[in-house]
Design an enzyme around this catalytic site. Structure first.
Site, PDB file in Angstrom:
ATOM      1  N   ALA A  34      -8.970  12.171   3.211  1.00 35.33           N
ATOM      2  CA  ALA A  34     -10.270  12.625   3.701  1.00 35.33           C
ATOM      3  C   ALA A  34     -10.549  14.048   3.236  1.00 35.33           C
ATOM      4  O   ALA A  34      -9.669  14.901   3.223  1.00 35.33           O
ATOM      5  CB  ALA A  34     -10.305  12.567   5.229  1.00 35.33           C
ATOM      6  N   THR A  88      -4.018   4.927  -1.183  1.00 32.45           N
ATOM      7  CA  THR A  88      -4.983   5.478  -0.229  1.00 32.45           C
ATOM      8  C   THR A  88      -5.632   6.751  -0.771  1.00 32.45           C
ATOM      9  O   THR A  88      -5.190   7.335  -1.758  1.00 32.45           O
ATOM     10  CB  THR A  88      -4.329   5.761   1.129  1.00 32.45           C
ATOM     11  OG1 THR A  88      -3.355   6.806   0.963  1.00 32.45           O
ATOM     12  CG2 THR A  88      -3.655   4.527   1.681  1.00 32.45           C
ATOM     13  N   GLU A  93       0.830  -1.202   0.000  1.00 31.88           N
ATOM     14  CA  GLU A  93       0.000   0.000   0.000  1.00 31.88           C
ATOM     15  C   GLU A  93       0.859   1.244   0.000  1.00 31.88           C
ATOM     16  O   GLU A  93       1.847   1.336   0.733  1.00 31.88           O
ATOM     17  CB  GLU A  93      -0.911   0.027   1.233  1.00 31.88           C
ATOM     18  CG  GLU A  93      -1.771   1.290   1.298  1.00 31.88           C
ATOM     19  CD  GLU A  93      -2.793   1.249   2.416  1.00 31.88           C
ATOM     20  OE1 GLU A  93      -3.735   0.444   2.297  1.00 31.88           O
ATOM     21  OE2 GLU A  93      -2.640   1.992   3.400  1.00 31.88           O
ATOM     22  N   ASP A 110     -12.017   8.154   6.790  1.00 35.21           N
ATOM     23  CA  ASP A 110     -11.795   8.921   8.018  1.00 35.21           C
ATOM     24  C   ASP A 110     -12.399  10.312   7.875  1.00 35.21           C
ATOM     25  O   ASP A 110     -12.299  10.942   6.818  1.00 35.21           O
ATOM     26  CB  ASP A 110     -10.292   9.045   8.297  1.00 35.21           C
ATOM     27  CG  ASP A 110      -9.638   7.692   8.501  1.00 35.21           C
ATOM     28  OD1 ASP A 110     -10.284   6.813   9.105  1.00 35.21           O
ATOM     29  OD2 ASP A 110      -8.493   7.504   8.042  1.00 35.21           O
ATOM     30  N   HIS A 131      -8.167   3.210  -3.343  1.00 35.02           N
ATOM     31  CA  HIS A 131      -9.174   3.325  -2.292  1.00 35.02           C
ATOM     32  C   HIS A 131     -10.230   4.319  -2.757  1.00 35.02           C
ATOM     33  O   HIS A 131      -9.937   5.280  -3.466  1.00 35.02           O
ATOM     34  CB  HIS A 131      -8.555   3.863  -1.005  1.00 35.02           C
ATOM     35  CG  HIS A 131      -7.602   2.919  -0.344  1.00 35.02           C
ATOM     36  ND1 HIS A 131      -7.248   3.012   0.980  1.00 35.02           N
ATOM     37  CD2 HIS A 131      -6.907   1.853  -0.835  1.00 35.02           C
ATOM     38  CE1 HIS A 131      -6.383   2.065   1.291  1.00 35.02           C
ATOM     39  NE2 HIS A 131      -6.162   1.351   0.206  1.00 35.02           N
ATOM     40  N   LYS A 191     -22.073  -6.232   3.735  1.00 38.02           N
ATOM     41  CA  LYS A 191     -21.233  -5.712   2.650  1.00 38.02           C
ATOM     42  C   LYS A 191     -20.879  -6.818   1.658  1.00 38.02           C
ATOM     43  O   LYS A 191     -20.844  -6.587   0.440  1.00 38.02           O
ATOM     44  CB  LYS A 191     -19.958  -5.072   3.215  1.00 38.02           C
ATOM     45  CG  LYS A 191     -20.186  -3.744   3.906  1.00 38.02           C
ATOM     46  CD  LYS A 191     -18.901  -3.016   4.235  1.00 38.02           C
ATOM     47  CE  LYS A 191     -18.154  -3.653   5.372  1.00 38.02           C
ATOM     48  NZ  LYS A 191     -16.969  -2.831   5.781  1.00 38.02           N
ATOM     49  N   GLU A 211     -21.009  -5.832  14.444  1.00 37.46           N
ATOM     50  CA  GLU A 211     -19.921  -5.579  13.498  1.00 37.46           C
ATOM     51  C   GLU A 211     -19.867  -6.671  12.431  1.00 37.46           C
ATOM     52  O   GLU A 211     -19.716  -6.382  11.237  1.00 37.46           O
ATOM     53  CB  GLU A 211     -18.589  -5.527  14.243  1.00 37.46           C
ATOM     54  CG  GLU A 211     -17.390  -5.344  13.328  1.00 37.46           C
ATOM     55  CD  GLU A 211     -16.070  -5.619  14.032  1.00 37.46           C
ATOM     56  OE1 GLU A 211     -15.037  -5.153  13.528  1.00 37.46           O
ATOM     57  OE2 GLU A 211     -16.081  -6.306  15.064  1.00 37.46           O
TER      58      GLU A 211
END
Length: 319
Positions: free
Chosen positions: A51, A48, A17, A109, A77, A175, A168
């Site tokens: 935000a 990534t 990543e 986030d 992402h 999903k 959770e």
């Protein structure tokens, strides 16, 4: 390449990543990292997404640059934060035209540096984003008739916003039922957490690939940042004790962190992990050491090579 092609076979995947650079100097470091790691032929690399738009254009540019100028397969992402449906559709169309095969759909986030009202977002939760990408796939707008492979996040230590672990798991199952094809986990330092999470997924009738997220500790400052980024990662006493012994020696801290991550990887491979995803922090050193120490053959084609167990690797080294 679609995730179902990447995950084909009985061999684990290995992936990295990156996050988009914010300055020219950071960009140079990142591109050197990409060059260093390209020769390892990971099955994919993820990028990534900042935000509140802080690095969004940089993400799109980096994803397309990797796609068009390297042999690597990028997975961007995509988050719910500060987006409406038209914006997400435009991004999906852009990626589809560039031949991007997969997306990692995340809640995201909350932005820290701009005013933010979550109620204004078109996508309140990651499942809403998964459903939207699934509808995009069904529209036939992607050159691959299967559309994008859709990934979602998993939390071996539990999602910080959902203390009820039963709820959770219900959210994760929803999903998957909505169209998720694979799971990439948040970082963890105790493999028992991952193995238990994987077993709970099976009990919940979740049977898509679960890729383990690993982040080697490479400095004491980084160690403290990890705790914040992960929303409260659990650090085993064994790791804490080793780091405390050498906390004033940066090189020894790095060695301890890399060794601990290497042992995690050996154990995950011995427990038939579907894949290992390295959070590189845009540097290649620790990841290259781990790769070389695991004895993983370099891929020569899109087909993944056999990966030896840690016992086989140790026997080969002894001979």
């Amino acid at each position: 390449m679609h995730i179902t092609d990447i995950m084909r076979g009985d061999f684990p995947t290995f992936s990295f990543e990156f996050f988009p650079p914010k300055t020219p100097a950071a960009a140079e470091i990142l591109y050197q990292t990409i060059r260093d790691l390209e020769s390892y032929m990971p099955h994919f690399v993820s990028v990534t997404y900042g935000a509140g738009g802080s690095t969004r254009d940089l993400t799109h540019d980096l994803v397309e640059r990797i796609q068009h100028t390297t042999k690597l397969d990028p997975i961007p992402h995509l988050t719910c934060i500060c987006h409406n449906e038209d914006e997400i559709e435009a991004i999906l169309l852009r990626y589809a035209r560039s031949g991007i095969g997969n997306i990692l759909a995340l809640g995201g986030d909350r932005p820290r540096d701009i005013p933010y009202d979550k109620s204004r977002d078109s996508f309140q939760h990651a499942i809403d984003l998964v459903k939207f990408i699934r509808r995009f796939n069904e529209s036939g707008a992607h050159p691959d008739r299967r559309g994008f492979g859709i990934g979602v996040a998993g939390f071996p230590e539990g999602h910080p916003a959902t203390p009820n672990r039963l709820v959770e798991m219900d959210h994760l199952k929803a999903k998957v039922d909505a169209g998720a094809d694979y799971i990439v986990t948040q970082l963890f330092f105790d493999n028992r957490d991952f193995l238990d999470f994987r077993e709970r997924c099976a009990l919940a009738d979740i049977h898509i690939p679960i890729i383990a997220g690993i982040m080697p500790v490479t400095s004491m400052n980084g160690f403290k940042r990890i705790a914040e980024l992960a929303g409260g990662a659990r650090f085993p006493a064994k790791l804490l004790r080793a780091l405390q012994r050498c906390k004033n020696d940066p090189e020894m801290v790095r060695r301890v962190g890399v060794h601990f991550a290497l042992e995690q990887c050996h154990d995950l491979l011995d427990n038939n992990v579907a894949g290992i995803h390295f959070y590189t922090l845009n540097r290649s050193d620790a990841t290259r050491v781990i790769f070389d120490s695991l004895g993983i053959p370099r891929r020569q084609s899109a087909e993944a090579p056999p990966v030896q167990s840690s016992d086989e690797v140790r026997k080969r080294r002894a001979n």
